[in-house]
Design an enzyme around this catalytic site. Structure first.
Site, PDB file in Angstrom:
ATOM      1  N   TYR A 281     -11.728 -11.377  62.936  1.00  0.00           N
ATOM      2  CA  TYR A 281     -12.633 -10.238  63.039  1.00  0.00           C
ATOM      3  C   TYR A 281     -13.553 -10.109  61.829  1.00  0.00           C
ATOM      4  CZ  TYR A 281      -9.244  -8.637  66.583  1.00  0.00           C
ATOM      5  OH  TYR A 281      -8.407  -8.540  67.667  1.00  0.00           O
TER       6      TYR A 281
ATOM      7  N   LYS B 207     -10.022   0.215  71.191  1.00  0.00           N
ATOM      8  CA  LYS B 207     -11.036   0.216  70.136  1.00  0.00           C
ATOM      9  C   LYS B 207     -11.987   1.388  70.352  1.00  0.00           C
ATOM     10  CE  LYS B 207     -15.334  -2.115  69.072  1.00  0.00           C
ATOM     11  NZ  LYS B 207     -16.270  -3.155  69.541  1.00  0.00           N
ATOM     12  N   SER B 208     -12.317   2.095  69.270  1.00  0.00           N
ATOM     13  CA  SER B 208     -13.336   3.132  69.337  1.00  0.00           C
ATOM     14  C   SER B 208     -13.845   3.421  67.941  1.00  0.00           C
ATOM     15  CB  SER B 208     -12.782   4.415  69.954  1.00  0.00           C
ATOM     16  OG  SER B 208     -13.804   5.409  70.005  1.00  0.00           O
TER      17      SER B 208
END
Length: 272
Positions: free
Chosen positions: A47, A227-228
């Site tokens: 990532y 995910k947010s």
């Protein structure tokens, strides 16, 4: 918050995934999540945001020992020295002496599963990781990984949502005391406009996304890491434990679909 207990460890049912979060956006999202009560944070070497995740944890009022922190080894690191060196680089980026969970990110057909899993096992024994596991392994690959590891394989982190319920893998994990960690639980947005989730949301005064997350977290041996970056959505993702789907509703939500799973994966690749 509800918790799942595996090998004596309590894991929050909802954590924060950080895939495709970068820079200040990542740092702010993790910081906000910790402020809201999240205690399960997931990142990976691939990532490119371990440093930002570590900075958010460092500047948080939450003690490091109260956070369940996961990172993943890039699967191109397939030899023991490369794996070990990369993990120590991750620790330096994260600013921590250990991670709570260390995964191999994908199965690599060119790698020796035995060498990879024994290396991860030794890293756990050395105190670098409290637990080890795998990600994106199917049932057969997980079985092999468990045979080759010299410690318990704690989890298999896979795509898991109403259109990809992974029945065979889930059954295997439940029978063998392996946690299933669900990523992309909203099918990269595919759950948002689903008619079944919408109707159930109306019944319970919840959004379709919240119904999907409840479906995931209501299953034994499953936790999830949606995910947010939005504070509103981060809050909503935690507000799913004040209702419960019936057995009939759980069955209605699960509708395996290769088409919808494929569309979810495509949206994920396109960043949508």
């Amino acid at each position: 918050m509800e918790y799942e207990t595996i090998h004596g460890e309590e894991i929050p049912k909802v954590g924060l995934g950080t895939w495709r979060m970068e820079g200040a956006t990542c740092r702010d999202a993790v910081g906000t999540a910790l402020d809201l009560g999240y205690r399960h944070i997931d990142t990976a070497q691939a990532y490119g945001n371990e440093r930002q995740v570590g900075q958010a944890i460092e500047h948080s009022d939450v003690d490091r020992d109260d956070i369940f922190l996961t990172t993943k080894v890039w699967p191109m690191h397939r030899k023991r020295p490369d794996i070990v060196n990369s993990v120590h680089e991750s620790l330096a980026q994260l600013g921590t002496e250990y991670v709570d969970l260390l995964l191999i990110h994908w199965p690599n057909p060119l790698a020796s599963t035995g060498e990879v899993m024994r290396t991860l096992s030794d890293l756990q024994s050395d105190g670098v990781a409290r637990h080890i596991g795998v990600s994106n392994f199917d049932t057969g690959q997980l079985e092999t990984a468990r045979e080759e590891a010299t410690v318990d394989v704690f989890t298999d982190q896979v795509q898991f949502h109403p259109f990809n319920p992974q029945a065979e893998l889930l059954d295997y994990c439940q029978r063998n005391d392996v946690l299933l960690t669900a990523y992309s639980p909203l099918a990269h947005g595919g759950a948002m406009h689903d008619h079944v989730l919408t109707e159930l949301g109306t019944k319970y005064d919840k959004s379709p996304a919240q119904v999907a997350l409840r479906w995931v977290t209501q299953q034994d041996g499953v936790v999830t890491i949606p995910k947010s970056t939005s504070e509103a959505h981060l809050k909503q993702n935690l507000e799913i434990f004040d209702f419960e789907l019936t057995e009939t509703e759980m069955a209605l939500v699960a509708r395996p679909s290769r088409l919808r799973t494929g569309m979810s994966m495509l949206r994920g690749r396109l960043g949508r």
